[in-house]
Scaffold this active site. Structure first.
Site, PDB file in Angstrom:
ATOM      1  N   SER A   1       0.825  -1.205   0.000  1.00 44.28           N
ATOM      2  CA  SER A   1       0.000   0.000   0.000  1.00 44.28           C
ATOM      3  C   SER A   1       0.861   1.257   0.000  1.00 44.28           C
ATOM      4  O   SER A   1       1.802   1.380   0.766  1.00 44.28           O
ATOM      5  CB  SER A   1      -0.881  -0.017   1.243  1.00 44.28           C
ATOM      6  OG  SER A   1      -1.690   1.126   1.255  1.00 44.28           O
TER       7      SER A   1
ATOM      8  N   ASN B   1      -6.587  -1.431   1.692  1.00 45.19           N
ATOM      9  CA  ASN B   1      -5.899  -0.828   2.844  1.00 45.19           C
ATOM     10  C   ASN B   1      -6.694   0.376   3.340  1.00 45.19           C
ATOM     11  O   ASN B   1      -6.892   1.347   2.613  1.00 45.19           O
ATOM     12  CB  ASN B   1      -4.485  -0.424   2.412  1.00 45.19           C
ATOM     13  CG  ASN B   1      -3.638   0.095   3.554  1.00 45.19           C
ATOM     14  OD1 ASN B   1      -3.817   1.220   4.003  1.00 45.19           O
ATOM     15  ND2 ASN B   1      -2.739  -0.739   4.048  1.00 45.19           N
TER      16      ASN B   1
ATOM     17  N   CYS C   1      -0.112   4.144  10.624  1.00 44.64           N
ATOM     18  CA  CYS C   1       0.472   5.196   9.790  1.00 44.64           C
ATOM     19  C   CYS C   1       1.132   6.244  10.683  1.00 44.64           C
ATOM     20  O   CYS C   1       0.471   6.879  11.499  1.00 44.64           O
ATOM     21  CB  CYS C   1      -0.572   5.866   8.909  1.00 44.64           C
ATOM     22  SG  CYS C   1       0.197   7.120   7.858  1.00 44.64           S
TER      23      CYS C   1
ATOM     24  N   GLY D   1       8.810  -4.964   4.540  1.00 44.36           N
ATOM     25  CA  GLY D   1       9.828  -4.090   5.108  1.00 44.36           C
ATOM     26  C   GLY D   1      11.148  -4.368   4.419  1.00 44.36           C
ATOM     27  O   GLY D   1      11.878  -5.272   4.815  1.00 44.36           O
TER      28      GLY D   1
HETATM   29  C1  LIG Z   1       5.577   6.456  -0.121  1.00 46.39           C
HETATM   30  C2  LIG Z   1       4.951   5.468   0.797  1.00 46.39           C
HETATM   31  C3  LIG Z   1       3.587   5.539   1.070  1.00 46.39           C
HETATM   32  C4  LIG Z   1       2.986   4.629   1.931  1.00 46.39           C
HETATM   33  N1  LIG Z   1       1.637   4.686   2.147  1.00 46.39           N
HETATM   34  C5  LIG Z   1       1.037   3.736   2.919  1.00 46.39           C
HETATM   35  C6  LIG Z   1      -0.372   3.702   3.088  1.00 46.39           C
HETATM   36  O1  LIG Z   1      -1.102   4.518   2.528  1.00 46.39           O
HETATM   37  N2  LIG Z   1      -0.925   2.742   3.885  1.00 46.39           N
HETATM   38  C7  LIG Z   1      -0.150   1.807   4.514  1.00 46.39           C
HETATM   39  O2  LIG Z   1      -0.677   0.953   5.220  1.00 46.39           O
HETATM   40  N3  LIG Z   1       1.190   1.797   4.355  1.00 46.39           N
HETATM   41  C8  LIG Z   1       1.798   2.745   3.572  1.00 46.39           C
HETATM   42  N4  LIG Z   1       3.162   2.717   3.404  1.00 46.39           N
HETATM   43  C9  LIG Z   1       3.947   1.680   4.086  1.00 46.39           C
HETATM   44  C10 LIG Z   1       4.239   0.503   3.154  1.00 46.39           C
HETATM   45  O3  LIG Z   1       3.044  -0.113   2.731  1.00 46.39           O
HETATM   46  C11 LIG Z   1       5.131  -0.531   3.877  1.00 46.39           C
HETATM   47  O4  LIG Z   1       4.465  -0.991   5.025  1.00 46.39           O
HETATM   48  C12 LIG Z   1       6.483   0.025   4.271  1.00 46.39           C
HETATM   49  O5  LIG Z   1       6.943   0.933   3.307  1.00 46.39           O
HETATM   50  C13 LIG Z   1       7.542  -1.056   4.497  1.00 46.39           C
HETATM   51  O6  LIG Z   1       7.789  -1.788   3.342  1.00 46.39           O
HETATM   52  P1  LIG Z   1       8.997  -1.447   2.303  1.00 46.39           P
HETATM   53  O7  LIG Z   1      10.237  -1.311   3.120  1.00 46.39           O
HETATM   54  O8  LIG Z   1       9.007  -2.577   1.337  1.00 46.39           O
HETATM   55  O9  LIG Z   1       8.638  -0.135   1.680  1.00 46.39           O
HETATM   56  C14 LIG Z   1       3.766   3.632   2.544  1.00 46.39           C
HETATM   57  C15 LIG Z   1       5.142   3.569   2.263  1.00 46.39           C
HETATM   58  C16 LIG Z   1       5.746   4.459   1.401  1.00 46.39           C
HETATM   59  C17 LIG Z   1       7.217   4.344   1.137  1.00 46.39           C
END
Ligand SMILES: Cc1cc2nc3c(=O)[nH]c(=O)nc-3n(C[C@H](O)[C@H](O)[C@H](O)COP(=O)(O)O)c2cc1C
Ligand SMILES: Cc1cc2nc3c(=O)[nH]c(=O)nc-3n(C[C@H](O)[C@H](O)[C@H](O)COP(=O)(O)OP(=O)(O)OC[C@H]3O[C@@H](n4cnc5c(N)ncnc54)[C@H](O)[C@@H]3O)c2cc1C
Ligand SMILES: Cc1cc2nc3c(=O)[nH]c(=O)nc-3n(C[C@H](O)[C@H](O)[C@H](O)COP(=O)(O)OP(=O)(O)OC[C@H]3O[C@@H](n4cnc5c(N)ncnc54)[C@H](O)[C@@H]3O)c2cc1C
Ligand SMILES: Cc1cc2nc3c(=O)[nH]c(=O)nc-3n(C[C@H](O)[C@H](O)[C@H](O)COP(=O)(O)O)c2cc1C
Ligand code: FES
Ligand code: FES
Lengths: 245, 303, 303, 245
Positions: free
Chosen positions: C22, C101, C132, C245
């Site tokens: 998401s 989400n 968040c 993550g």
């Molecule tokens: C730019 C951005 C926007 C995000 N927006 C959301 C969101 O709207 N809802 C949510 O549950 N997580 C959001 N996340 C978190 C990601 O879904 C994820 O949990 C987090 O980035 C860890 O995973 P990654 O290291 O692969 O990015 C966002 C992350 C990023 C980088």
């Protein structure tokens, strides 16, 4: 220890996933066979420790096997590339005057024995060499040891070259006698040697390292003389100091 | 432009804010031949406990993106050997006040070791580690709630005369409330962050890389988290903060001080670049001039 | 060797465990021309709230070692527009169950939006984001203590029929206790981790890089922390976990599944390599063969 | 958008800390002046967005200033190096047929105007060019615009070249008239232009980016037409859609 820039002079595959890397630079920190260098690899945080296989005034030979991502990146080095190394790490082997010496290497434990063999020869000792590998495709440096004039035996786990089995099987099969041994290789091999060979010896250990020069306590082992850091108090230990459990 | 790197930690004045972090510099032995240790602001020595400890089984180190995990587990020769052997040895080469990093497994342990170290002349600041993630009992658990952290603080303050800095754990929901509780209990300052609890698995063997399964994450990877926590604690308390977590350059030092740190510690970076503290100390004045910073002690959050 | 990549999330069977995370994949629009979206296991779409939101002021992005900070703050067109416009558009290109989400600022918000999304046929799983870090009220605060996280879970479960996965915050002392409380409140599974709260300062301007000062850290830097938390939650609960993550390769996917995840999400990696999900899906069978893994759904911690 | 590998054909300094980088590769994704590419930089996590300055079938010209670590690393690129870029990002400028057009660039906002100038000339429009810089040491591409046959004015903040002051001062000093303008540069410059020039125009904005292709909502701004992503709905916006506060 010093932090130095070395230049790649040559890199070539010498067995399956095994590379010989020749570096040019200031080798004055390397004083004994069995010492190692710690190499910075682009994109990895920790340095990678590799034993010195051979050296002269301005060149350094390393042999490494591609194991994970760090050594994979190293295998893509090219002539002319510069690399950042910590040079002159570890204690290295102490050459003794025992005449009937065995040099026993397993896999990527073989390289440090090469410089050691040369030093022993300088001291008038002609050791017998036993090299253990998984299979014939993994064998390297047999010729190099033989070119030093040393009787060299090979053992492979699958029997595709030399004795089928481990280095200890080769020792038995060839009825090799010794009054001293020097060894480097995987822990099970070192343990078997300590238990099966009655004579004293020196063994070079491996342990995951944080720094490679004694600062982090990442590589500690318990010995008969208390806790020791493999990187700084080792990697070479006397057989009698190692505790096998 | 003349620049001033001096900083003041509860009356202990350092020539510069650069302090090697506990656990990454041993007792200085391995670095004394690399450069003159007296260029450093201070040294925080390896975490010391009441009894000698070997620590955890190996492997104790795992590679991570922009960092490493360690599960050393407070290997040290015990408070008596540290006082009688290590400190005297170190003080042959280092002539400035030391930071004594102390750990324990009970309130009593902390008090015992701190009372002893308080008597050592060369010790300038006592750094009480309530945040080691690598020991089963005690360690981090003291640092994960305000009450127990305050209790340790009080017990140590009762038996010491030197400034007491509490080393905080980042593995908490609300670091500011823990800092506040310790400040009320008498803490003279804070050191943060200790390592973030993490894990790696070797996919070939399907077992954790660390014999202890989990370990503490440090290195550049944690820098943004450390910076945030230093800022949060800065906003919550009025005593000095020693900031740390991933610092690897003069720019990082300045960024950390702009977040509220009065001095910094350099940890993991020493392991991959043994000359990093020297390099940073040399680079700092240049960076200060470039940014128009006259005195490091003036830096603080302006937001 | 034949390999099987299918995984089962509370009865929703995915062809493979790869799900864009998401907030890093919008509503699929920008990726549909890059590759056939139907190769994906599922898609977790951008965090949706009751009302439309612009989110936080810019800059909202900061570079970090092996990662980035974001303070987007749940920009989305609101639940009605998502149901009436975004999902129908996405479903022209993607024919598998979606992960919805949902975020909120009160228990009521969560229940309101989840009740609505529950009616949408294409939604397979409802992912409730109680973590968040980028919104002032609500958001992460619901996810930082067991009681409020359980309360949200209960409220959502009361008005929905589909599997409800709670997306947990890593900014806590004890993630396992929060997961346990949610499981008892009826959670069908968990998604973790959301971002780690962090900060960066621009040393030239002496102001935080992000207009909002703090933001969420993601990317490879957080991988060891994510892996540890997935393992801790795995040990504490018996429902499925979607792990995330810092995942950036097929090897990372397998490592995360060996820590206890039944499926994974790929977040930040999409931003720097838009083809990463496709690449990972292609690499997975090779990696499985190399490691002798016949079926991904068999992977679990063996320690 | 595509992810492509380009090869460095040439890199040269053209002003203080400013480099011109010529890349060889498949440019077919670039269709309008004002689009940008997003460049992977070794050792940095996020890509770095840089405007297309000029392009033909198989080569791409970028101009960038060393600002932080990422552009510093880029400045060390050498002929033959390969770089990974996302090509063809953003909407770019829409060429209009207004005859009395101004092209206004500030600092590293100048590059995209070069390809735009060429396109306008193709359409029979000969715009007047105003380039703003901090100081004479920062000035670049004045000659290149003049070589296209365009009247080119320079303003420098310290007055070391051209008009002393901002581009808006140069417009006043030279009493330049226009019925349309195209601009790229720092936000204060763009705001001043919007407020001081009465004619319509197009402006290219800058915003910190996560992805550069519309996926992360990192670069959103509020416009008269609702929220827009600078990377995907921009970077070029019509004057009337921008809200200045
Ligand atoms: C730019 C951005 C926007 C995000 N927006 C959301 C969101 O709207 N809802 C949510 O549950 N997580 C959001 N996340 C978190 C990601 O879904 C994820 O949990 C987090 O980035 C860890 O995973 P990654 O290291 O692969 O990015 C966002 C992350 C990023 C980088
Ligand atoms: C003193 C010493 C001398 C060595 N000499 C040689 C040699 O001459 N030739 C050779 O091929 N190998 C040698 N090794 C092993 C070599 O260091 C590892 O194979 C290499 O570090 C693996 O890195 P990687 O990134 O490919 O693997 P990864 O598994 O991706 O590495 C991850 C981390 O684990 C560490 N690691 C992994 N395996 C080992 C290991 N077996 N020993 C120590 N650390 C490890 C790495 O250094 C790194 O920090 C030596 C190790 C030590 C300690
Ligand atoms: C659409 C677009 C086109 C651009 N075209 C050009 C060009 O043609 N020539 C040129 O010199 N510069 C251009 N820039 C600015 C350029 O992207 C930044 O100067 C560069 O990213 C700085 O990176 P750094 O690592 O040196 O700086 P750092 O400050 O170390 O970068 C840290 C982070 O902030 C981001 N960042 C920093 N400054 C800016 C900025 N001004 N705009 C956007 N992101 C920023 C970086 O991308 C990175 O993610 C453009 C920016 C955008 C958005
Ligand atoms: C190998 C290693 C050992 C450590 N040992 C201790 C210790 O004994 N006591 C302590 O308070 N912190 C210890 N730490 C934590 C560091 O002092 C520091 O808080 C942490 O590593 C974050 O800083 P860094 O990212 O600069 O390394 C250790 C860290 C490492 C990497
Ligand atoms: S690896 Fe750091 S002490 Fe041995
Ligand atoms: S930078 Fe990601 S949407 Fe614009």
């Amino acid at each position: 220890m010093r932090q130095l820039i070395f230049e790649v002079n040559n890199i070539r595959p010498i067995a399956d996933k095994v590379f010989e890397l020749i570096l040019l630079g200031d080798t004055s920190d390397i004083i004994r066979p069995g010492q190692f260098v710690n190499i910075r690899v682009d994109g990895k945080y920790l340095r990678r420790p590799i034993s010195v296989c051979d050296w002269d005034e301005d060149s350094l030979t390393l042999i490494f096997k591609v194991f994970g991502e760090g050594t994979e990146i190293m295998s893509r080095l090219q002539k002319g590339d510069k690399i950042d190394i910590l040079s002159g790490l570890g204690n290295g082997f102490t050459v003794t005057d025992s005449k009937k010496a065995l040099l026993v290497g397993g896999g990527v434990g073989v390289p440090p024995l090469y410089a050691l063999a040369k030093k022993l020869i300088e001291q008038g000792v002609k050791p017998v060499v036993i090299l253990g590998f998984a299979s014939s495709k993994d064998v390297f440096y047999k010729n190099e040891f033989e070119s030093l004039g040393l009787k060299t035996y090979v053992a492979t786990v699958d029997g595709s070259e030399g004795t089928k089995g481990f280095v200890t099987d080769s020792i038995k099969e060839n009825n090799l006698q010794c009054d001293y041994f020097y060894a480097c290789g995987p822990m099970p091999m070192l343990k078997a040697l300590c238990l099966e060979l009655e004579c004293p010896g020196q063994l070079s250990l491996e342990e995951r390292m944080g720094c490679g020069f004694g600062a982090c306590m990442g590589c500690s082992i318990i010995t008969a003389k208390g806790s020791k850091r493999v990187c700084h108090d080792g990697p070479v230990f006397y057989k009698e100091d190692l505790l096998w459990t | 432009m003349d620049v001033n790197m001096k900083v003041n930690l509860s009356g202990v004045v350092l020539d510069n804010p650069i302090i090697p972090a506990s656990g990454t510099f041993g007792f200085g032995e391995e670095f004394k031949d690399l450069y003159d240790l007296n260029i450093l602001g201070s040294i925080s020595f390896k975490g010391t406990t009441r009894e000698p400890r070997f620590g955890n089984p190996t492997p104790r180190i795992a590679e991570c993106p922009s960092g490493l995990l360690n599960s050393v587990g407070l290997q040290n020769p015990g408070i008596d050997a540290v006082i009688n052997e290590e400190i005297p040895k170190l003080c042959k080469y280092f002539h400035k006040p030391l930071i004594a990093n102390i750990s324990g497994f009970s309130i009593d342990d902390y008090a015992y070791a701190c009372e002893k170290i308080d008597k050592v002349e060369q010790v300038g600041i006592i750094e009480v580690n309530v945040s080691c993630p690598n020991v089963k009992h005690g360690g981090m658990s003291f640092g994960t709630n305000p009450e127990s952290a305050a209790e340790v603080t009080k017990a140590v303050k009762a038996v010491t005369t030197k400034p007491v800095y509490i080393k905080l754990s980042p593995n908490v929901t609300d670091i500011a409330s823990i800092a506040k509780a310790c400040e009320e209990a008498g803490a003279d300052g804070f050191t943060l962050i200790n390592t973030l609890l993490g894990m790696r698995i070797d996919i070939k063997t399907r077992k954790p890389v660390l014999a202890n399964a989990m370990g503490g994450l440090s290195g550049p990877a944690v820098f943004p988290v450390a910076l945030r926590m230093v800022y949060q604690v800065y906003k919550a308390v009025s005593v000095p903060i020693i900031g740390m977590g991933g610092i690897s350059s003069a720019a990082d030092v300045i960024e950390m001080m702009m977040a509220g740190a009065s001095a910094v510690q350099i940890g993991s970076a020493n392991l991959v670049d043994p000359f990093i503290c020297k390099t940073i100390i040399e680079e700092l004045p240049k960076k200060m001039r470039e940014l128009g910073i006259k005195s490091l002690s003036e830096l603080k959050p302006t937001f």
